[in-house]
Design an enzyme around this catalytic site. Structure first.
Site, PDB file in Angstrom:
ATOM      1  N   GLY A  77       0.860  -1.175   0.000  1.00 56.12           N
ATOM      2  CA  GLY A  77       0.000   0.000   0.000  1.00 56.12           C
ATOM      3  C   GLY A  77       0.893   1.219   0.000  1.00 56.12           C
ATOM      4  O   GLY A  77       1.743   1.365  -0.871  1.00 56.12           O
ATOM      5  N   GLU A  78       0.752   2.013   1.012  1.00 52.26           N
ATOM      6  CA  GLU A  78       1.630   3.193   1.159  1.00 52.26           C
ATOM      7  C   GLU A  78       2.104   3.186   2.602  1.00 52.26           C
ATOM      8  O   GLU A  78       1.321   3.385   3.527  1.00 52.26           O
ATOM      9  CB  GLU A  78       0.855   4.461   0.806  1.00 52.26           C
ATOM     10  N   SER A  79       3.395   2.961   2.761  1.00 53.90           N
ATOM     11  CA  SER A  79       3.889   2.659   4.113  1.00 53.90           C
ATOM     12  C   SER A  79       3.768   3.842   5.073  1.00 53.90           C
ATOM     13  O   SER A  79       3.546   3.643   6.267  1.00 53.90           O
ATOM     14  CB  SER A  79       5.321   2.144   4.059  1.00 53.90           C
ATOM     15  N   CYS A 109       5.800  -5.554  -0.052  1.00 55.39           N
ATOM     16  CA  CYS A 109       5.985  -4.178  -0.529  1.00 55.39           C
ATOM     17  C   CYS A 109       5.996  -3.191   0.646  1.00 55.39           C
ATOM     18  O   CYS A 109       6.948  -3.188   1.413  1.00 55.39           O
ATOM     19  CB  CYS A 109       4.921  -3.869  -1.580  1.00 55.39           C
ATOM     20  N   ARG A 139      13.060   2.608   0.059  1.00 61.83           N
ATOM     21  CA  ARG A 139      11.678   2.913  -0.385  1.00 61.83           C
ATOM     22  C   ARG A 139      11.707   3.412  -1.813  1.00 61.83           C
ATOM     23  O   ARG A 139      12.612   4.136  -2.209  1.00 61.83           O
ATOM     24  CB  ARG A 139      11.089   4.028   0.489  1.00 61.83           C
ATOM     25  N   HIS A 233       4.101  -7.856  -5.377  1.00 63.11           N
ATOM     26  CA  HIS A 233       2.718  -8.123  -4.926  1.00 63.11           C
ATOM     27  C   HIS A 233       2.205  -9.489  -5.404  1.00 63.11           C
ATOM     28  O   HIS A 233       1.432  -9.549  -6.365  1.00 63.11           O
ATOM     29  CB  HIS A 233       1.783  -7.051  -5.495  1.00 63.11           C
ATOM     30  N   GLU A 235      -0.116 -11.232  -4.281  1.00 57.74           N
ATOM     31  CA  GLU A 235      -1.580 -11.324  -4.129  1.00 57.74           C
ATOM     32  C   GLU A 235      -2.319 -10.808  -5.367  1.00 57.74           C
ATOM     33  O   GLU A 235      -3.523 -11.000  -5.491  1.00 57.74           O
ATOM     34  CB  GLU A 235      -2.038 -10.587  -2.867  1.00 57.74           C
TER      35      GLU A 235
HETATM   36  N1  GLN Z   1       6.479   2.776  -2.144  1.00 57.57           N
HETATM   37  C1  GLN Z   1       5.434   2.465  -1.250  1.00 57.57           C
HETATM   38  C2  GLN Z   1       5.777   2.917   0.155  1.00 57.57           C
HETATM   39  O1  GLN Z   1       6.793   3.428   0.422  1.00 57.57           O
HETATM   40  C3  GLN Z   1       5.108   0.978  -1.236  1.00 57.57           C
HETATM   41  C4  GLN Z   1       4.404   0.625  -2.487  1.00 57.57           C
HETATM   42  C5  GLN Z   1       3.599  -0.629  -2.397  1.00 57.57           C
HETATM   43  O2  GLN Z   1       3.342  -1.177  -1.332  1.00 57.57           O
HETATM   44  N2  GLN Z   1       3.132  -1.052  -3.537  1.00 57.57           N
HETATM   45  O3  GLN Z   1       4.991   2.721   1.015  1.00 57.57           O
END
Ligand code: GLN
Length: 280
Positions: A77-79, A109, A139, A233, A235
């Protein structure tokens, strides 16, 4: 555990840890329940992927929900966003406790970033990490959202364990890469970084800052004891082998500890719809 970047020695031997791999033995059991951290990102897709191999996945948003699961997936997702939500809900201490119990935890991810002991390229002020995985992640190593890509990546150990083709179609979405691993970390997959690639700029900058000898590949899947990390990913694809591999880590733990982690049937939630998956 590495306490400073320069104390990590990243030599070619790091990447030969593949040979240390101990095969997982058992087959999936349908009784188990696996939690999926569900603040943000692809948690529904993980639950659907687990269901495809006959395993229950449940959404985790509260500390007490961790008590009833045999293992945990931290999705992509977005960390930074995920970290803010986890912090707001006081989830960092229980997540760290969960990692310490020895129950399997898989970060994909953004989830991999969560599990890493060290992250490079964070937003100003950094972000809280769960930690436990002795590696340094970069990242957004592969660039911005529009530089997201798919690649056929060799996965010899996964194929040994799960059968199927020797490579896995990996979906990298603004993905991190693992640039250093500690001695206990098994490398399960890596991708080349050609010298003329934009990714190489990130690698060269990191090499210089961390005072490391140049390399031309980065690690994208690792295992360290009860922890599994993938930069891509699984999933989102129809190939269930990473999910099945993770379920076998749970089975192996149950077999060695002699305890079966029972599912709390009241906590189970059936996802409402079958989510679409990517077919190459
Ligand atoms: N770049 C994203 C982050 O820093 C991670 C991207 C992802 O989970 N697909 O959170």
């Amino acid at each position: 555990m590495a306490s400073h970047l320069t104390q990590h020695t990243r030599t070619t031997t790091t990447f030969t840890t593949i040979s240390k791999h101990k095969p997982l033995s058992t087959t999936p059991k349908s009784h188990m329940t696996i939690g999926v951290l569900a603040f943000q990102g692809s948690f529904n897709e993980h639950i659907a992927a687990l269901r495809r191999i006959g395993v229950k996945g449940v959404e985790i948003r509260k500390p007490e929900q961790l008590e009833n699961v045999a293992a945990l997936i931290i999705p992509g997702g977005e960390s930074t966003t995920m970290a803010k939500l986890a912090e707001f809900h006081n989830m960092f201490p229980p997540l760290r406790e969960f990692v310490k119990t020895g129950k399997p935890v898989w970060g994909t991810c953004a989830g991999l970033i969560f599990l890493a002991n060290k992250a490079f390229g964070q937003k100003a002020g950094g972000q809280e990490l769960v930690g436990g995985l002795d590696c340094t992640v970069h990242r957004n190593f592969f660039g911005s959202q529009i530089q997201s890509f798919e690649a056929e990546v060799p996965v010899p150990l996964l194929a040994d364990q799960e059968g199927g083709p020797g490579s896995f179609r990996c979906v990298f979405i603004r993905a991190p890469a693992i640039l250093e691993v500690g001695p206990e970390v098994e490398v399960l997959a890596e991708v080349p970084v050609p010298s003329n690639s934009v990714f190489n700029t990130n690698l060269a900058a990191y090499n210089q800052e961390a005072n490391l000898a140049p390399i031309d590949k980065v690690v994208v899947a690792v295992k360290q004891g009860n922890l599994l990390g993938t930069a891509f990913h699984p999933e989102l694809t129809a190939d269930s082998r990473w999910h099945s591999y993770f379920v076998k880590m749970v089975n192996d733990l149950e077999a060695t500890s002699g305890s079966i982690v029972k599912a709390d049937m009241n906590a189970l939630q059936e996802p409402k719809i079958e989510l679409p998956i990517y077919l190459p």
